[in-house]
Design a protein around this motif. Sequence first.
Motif, PDB file in Angstrom:
ATOM      1  N   ASP A   1       2.810 -13.623   1.785  1.00 13.75           N
ATOM      2  CA  ASP A   1       1.683 -13.521   2.722  1.00 13.75           C
ATOM      3  C   ASP A   1       0.350 -13.351   1.996  1.00 13.75           C
ATOM      4  O   ASP A   1      -0.658 -13.109   2.609  1.00 13.75           O
ATOM      5  CB  ASP A   1       1.909 -12.409   3.758  1.00 13.75           C
TER       6      ASP A   1
ATOM      7  N   HIS B   1       4.190  -5.912   4.914  1.00 12.26           N
ATOM      8  CA  HIS B   1       3.864  -7.287   4.591  1.00 12.26           C
ATOM      9  C   HIS B   1       4.056  -8.129   5.841  1.00 12.26           C
ATOM     10  O   HIS B   1       4.921  -7.855   6.658  1.00 12.26           O
ATOM     11  CB  HIS B   1       4.738  -7.820   3.455  1.00 12.26           C
ATOM     12  N   GLY B   2       3.258  -9.169   5.965  1.00 12.65           N
ATOM     13  CA  GLY B   2       3.384 -10.083   7.097  1.00 12.65           C
ATOM     14  C   GLY B   2       4.535 -11.039   6.882  1.00 12.65           C
ATOM     15  O   GLY B   2       5.582 -10.674   6.372  1.00 12.65           O
ATOM     16  N   LYS B   3       4.300 -12.277   7.217  1.00 11.49           N
ATOM     17  CA  LYS B   3       5.326 -13.303   7.080  1.00 11.49           C
ATOM     18  C   LYS B   3       5.644 -13.587   5.619  1.00 11.49           C
ATOM     19  O   LYS B   3       4.787 -13.488   4.758  1.00 11.49           O
ATOM     20  CB  LYS B   3       4.841 -14.594   7.725  1.00 11.49           C
TER      21      LYS B   3
END
Length: 81
Positions: free
Chosen positions: A75, A52-54
Motif C-alpha cells: 500500500d 496497512h491498507g490493501k
Amino acid sequence: DSSHKELFTHEGGVSATAIHPDANLAASAGGDGVIRLWKLPGGEVAGTLLGHGKGAVDALEFSPDGTRLASASEDTTIRLW
C-alpha cells in the motif's frame, strides 16, 4: 501429525518474518496485510497489528534494541510500531 503446531499462518501466505533481538518474539506478515506477533518458544499469538491498507506486508524488521517494529507494505506505506 496432530502434534505439529503451525506458526506464521496468514491468508494469502506469509510474505515477511522477523525475530526480536532477544529471540523471545517473532513477527510475521502476509498477503492479508496483517502482522502477527508470536511468543517464542511455543508459538502463542502475542498480538495482532492492523494498520496497512490493501496489499501484502512485504518487509518486517525489529529495531536493534527491540523497542520498535518497522513494516512496509504494497500500500506504499512504512509503519513503525
